[in-house]
Every structure is written in C-alpha cells, then in structure tokens.
Design a protein around this motif. Sequence first.
Motif, PDB file in Angstrom:
ATOM      1  N   GLY A  13     -36.403  36.175   5.994  1.00 21.62           N
ATOM      2  CA  GLY A  13     -34.982  35.730   5.650  1.00 21.62           C
ATOM      3  C   GLY A  13     -35.048  34.363   6.288  1.00 21.62           C
ATOM      4  O   GLY A  13     -34.137  33.779   6.736  1.00 21.62           O
ATOM      5  N   ASP A  14     -36.093  33.471   5.919  1.00 20.52           N
ATOM      6  CA  ASP A  14     -36.233  32.102   6.333  1.00 20.52           C
ATOM      7  C   ASP A  14     -35.408  31.340   5.340  1.00 20.52           C
ATOM      8  O   ASP A  14     -35.033  30.163   5.509  1.00 20.52           O
ATOM      9  N   LEU A  35     -33.617  33.762 -11.793  1.00 17.51           N
ATOM     10  CA  LEU A  35     -33.045  32.698 -10.707  1.00 17.51           C
ATOM     11  C   LEU A  35     -31.674  33.299 -10.736  1.00 17.51           C
ATOM     12  O   LEU A  35     -31.026  33.005  -9.562  1.00 17.51           O
ATOM     13  N   GLU A  36     -31.019  33.591 -11.817  1.00 13.44           N
ATOM     14  CA  GLU A  36     -29.717  33.733 -11.571  1.00 13.44           C
ATOM     15  C   GLU A  36     -29.394  35.078 -11.019  1.00 13.44           C
ATOM     16  O   GLU A  36     -28.545  35.302 -10.312  1.00 13.44           O
ATOM     17  N   ALA A  37     -30.597  35.901 -10.665  1.00 12.65           N
ATOM     18  CA  ALA A  37     -30.352  37.100 -10.009  1.00 12.65           C
ATOM     19  C   ALA A  37     -30.483  36.987  -8.603  1.00 12.65           C
ATOM     20  O   ALA A  37     -30.524  37.910  -7.656  1.00 12.65           O
ATOM     21  N   GLY A  40     -28.345  35.907  -1.494  1.00 11.21           N
ATOM     22  CA  GLY A  40     -28.504  35.766  -0.232  1.00 11.21           C
ATOM     23  C   GLY A  40     -28.716  34.195  -0.112  1.00 11.21           C
ATOM     24  O   GLY A  40     -28.548  33.196  -0.810  1.00 11.21           O
ATOM     25  N   HIS A  41     -28.874  33.843   1.239  1.00  8.19           N
ATOM     26  CA  HIS A  41     -28.967  32.740   1.596  1.00  8.19           C
ATOM     27  C   HIS A  41     -30.347  31.606   1.362  1.00  8.19           C
ATOM     28  O   HIS A  41     -31.299  32.478   1.373  1.00  8.19           O
ATOM     29  N   VAL A  42     -30.150  30.764   0.747  1.00  7.75           N
ATOM     30  CA  VAL A  42     -31.132  29.818   0.275  1.00  7.75           C
ATOM     31  C   VAL A  42     -31.003  28.476   0.736  1.00  7.75           C
ATOM     32  O   VAL A  42     -30.003  27.640   0.608  1.00  7.75           O
ATOM     33  N   GLY A  43     -31.814  28.036   1.792  1.00  4.07           N
ATOM     34  CA  GLY A  43     -31.517  26.771   2.671  1.00  4.07           C
ATOM     35  C   GLY A  43     -32.561  25.582   1.978  1.00  4.07           C
ATOM     36  O   GLY A  43     -32.229  24.334   2.052  1.00  4.07           O
ATOM     37  N   ASP A  69     -26.573  25.377  -2.639  1.00  2.00           N
ATOM     38  CA  ASP A  69     -26.359  24.385  -1.525  1.00  2.00           C
ATOM     39  C   ASP A  69     -27.870  24.238  -0.829  1.00  2.00           C
ATOM     40  O   ASP A  69     -27.549  24.190   0.345  1.00  2.00           O
ATOM     41  N   ALA A  70     -28.613  24.031  -1.125  1.00  2.00           N
ATOM     42  CA  ALA A  70     -30.127  23.952  -0.675  1.00  2.00           C
ATOM     43  C   ALA A  70     -30.603  22.621  -1.018  1.00  2.00           C
ATOM     44  O   ALA A  70     -30.147  21.943  -1.973  1.00  2.00           O
ATOM     45  N   ARG A  71     -31.507  22.289  -0.120  1.00  2.00           N
ATOM     46  CA  ARG A  71     -32.144  21.013  -0.322  1.00  2.00           C
ATOM     47  C   ARG A  71     -33.395  21.313  -0.865  1.00  2.00           C
ATOM     48  O   ARG A  71     -34.068  22.257  -0.839  1.00  2.00           O
TER      49      ARG A  71
END
Length: 368
Positions: A13-14, A35-37, A40-43, A69-71
């Motif tokens: 979960g990083d 990628l569409e699937a 969860g959180h992506v930072g 909203d990831a870098r």
Amino acid sequence: MKPMADFDEGGGGDGVVRFTGNLSLASLGTLPERLEAVSGHVGVVDLSSVTRIDTVGAWVVHRFAARHDARIEGLDADGQHLMDQVVAADVPVSRRPAYVAPFRRVLGEIGDAIVISIRTLHGLLGFLGATIIALFAVMRHPQRFRFNAVVQRFEVVGVSALGIIGLMSFLIGIVIAQQGAVQLRQFGAEAFTINLVGRITLRELGVLMTAIMVAGRSGSAFAAQLGTMKLTEEIDAMRTIGVSPMEALVLPRTIAAVLLMPLLGFYASLISIIGGGLLCWLQLDIPPVTYVARLREVVPITDLYVGLIKAPVFGAIIAIAGCFQGMQVESDAEQVGTRTTSAVVQAIFLVIVIDAFFAIFFERIGWL
C-alpha cells in the motif's frame, strides 16, 4: 525484441506504480485498458525502469497520473522534456469562443486598429529615417550608388505605366468636362468648363490619380518583390556578404518614384486637358485654339507648381510604404499577399491625407 510495456502496483500500500519495458506505441498492447482498471491510492508513478518512451506512451502515463493525482518520477532529461511537452499540451480546447458583448467587441476592435495604426506609423517613420541615412551614406560614397538599378526602376515605374496612366487620364478629362458642362449649362456658363478642366487636373486630379495608379501598380510590386526576397532569405544573404539592403533595394526604388512622379503627374494632367478639350470641341463647339487660349487665361502658373511640388512627396510615400511592407514579411507566402495589400492601402491613404494638408497649406499662402 524489445520488452512489452508493463506496470507493477507494488505492495504494502505504498501508492507507487512502477512502469517497465518499452512505453512506445508499438509495445503498449493492452496497457491503457489495464491502467483503467487500477483503483486505490496512487501517489507516485515511477518510470526509472522504462527503456524507451514516445509521445503516445508519455500521454498514457500522464493521463494515468492526472487521474490519480500522482507525481511522475524517474525520467531522464530527454524523457522529462517530452513529458513536459505532453503536460503543456493537455489543455481543454474551446469549440466555441467565449461570448463577448457586442459593445465590448467593437471597442476591442477599435482599440486593436488604433494600436496597429500607431505601430505602423512608427515603423514607417523609422523606415523613412533608415532610407535617408542610406541616401547620405551613398552620397558620401558615390561608388556605392547603383545607377543600373535606378534606371531599371525608371522603366518599371515610369515608362511601362505611360499607357495605363494616359488612358485613365484621358477618360477622367472627358468625364470632368462632360459633368461640368451638364451642371454649368443650367446657368448658361458652359464656357467655364474649360476653367474646371484646366484647374482641377493641373492642381489636383492629375497628380492624385497618378499617385493612386502608381501605388496600385508599383507600390504593390515593391512590396511583393521585397517580400518574396525576404522569404527566400536573399536579403539575409545580402547582409551576410556586406551589402546593405537599404542601399541596394530600397534606395533605387525610392529615387525612381520620387523623380518620375512629377513627370507622370504632368503627363497625366496634359492628357486630361486633351481629353477635356476633345469633349469641349465635340459637344460644346469650342475649337481647340479657343480652348488653349482660354486655358492660358484662366489657369495660373501656380496650379502647375502645386502639382509639381506634391508629386515627389507622393512618390516618396508610395515607395517607402511599399518597401516597408515588403521588408515586414516574416513567415509564409500568405504574408506576401497581406503585406502587398497593406502597402497599397497605406500608400493611397497617406497620399490622400498629405494632399489634404497640401490643400490647406497652399490656401494659407495664397496659391488658390
């Protein structure tokens, strides 16, 4: 065979998604659908293991990162430059322009026109100054004067224009005499048609109509010639070998226009008087001898002086406007047509404005 593009969501979960392989169009495969699937959180989107990336791959990664909203990290300098370009291009396109109130739109257009006019006037004055500097430079070094170029412009501006200017002036003389006779007949003063033809052609219309014709014929040619040379980089090549374009291209055209306009103006006035005399002979039964004698009585010599004084000024305006617009051509062939049109419009407008100032000036000094 280059490895196909793939990604790993990582563990624990990083929030890191690591892309691997070749992120180019030929190797993407089903990557966009997979990628569409991703949920969860992506930072962080890590691209350090990517072997190659093209515009399509950069776009897929950018859209994925933007959605979560990831870098984006791990790209080298070239990859980062490509990604920056893709990010900069991702702007919404408005299919319909934003509504602007009619009053504000009209004010904006008027303001834009005023700004363009001021800039153009400033540019024309600067170009006039550069032409005068080039003239003084040639006067200090006469060996740099291009006599053959000036003579060639004499033929283009003057000799080749005699036919069309003569025909135009002849018809104008007939029209002035015919309309004047119709109006003066109401008062029994048909004889004053000679006054009208003689004075208006020598003082105003002869030189003015010649200037308009030269602006449309020679001024447009100056702009088109210099504009084409600017596009083909001939002018830049001249500067590279140490030849001044102002001395080699602009000065001969300006000198030719200034010297020939008085001759063309006098020629046009003379042909107009002949046309008016022909109509007076045929319609008013005024014989040529009487017509000429009456002209000598009613037309003062100052009318001829007025026309000859205005003519070289008009010639300079036409040449400067044409050459200035031609030198402003920058990017594509469309500008040649645009600048040629601007040269003709500006030359005719300035000629009429200056003619109005001359009319006021000569009235003030008593040359009526």
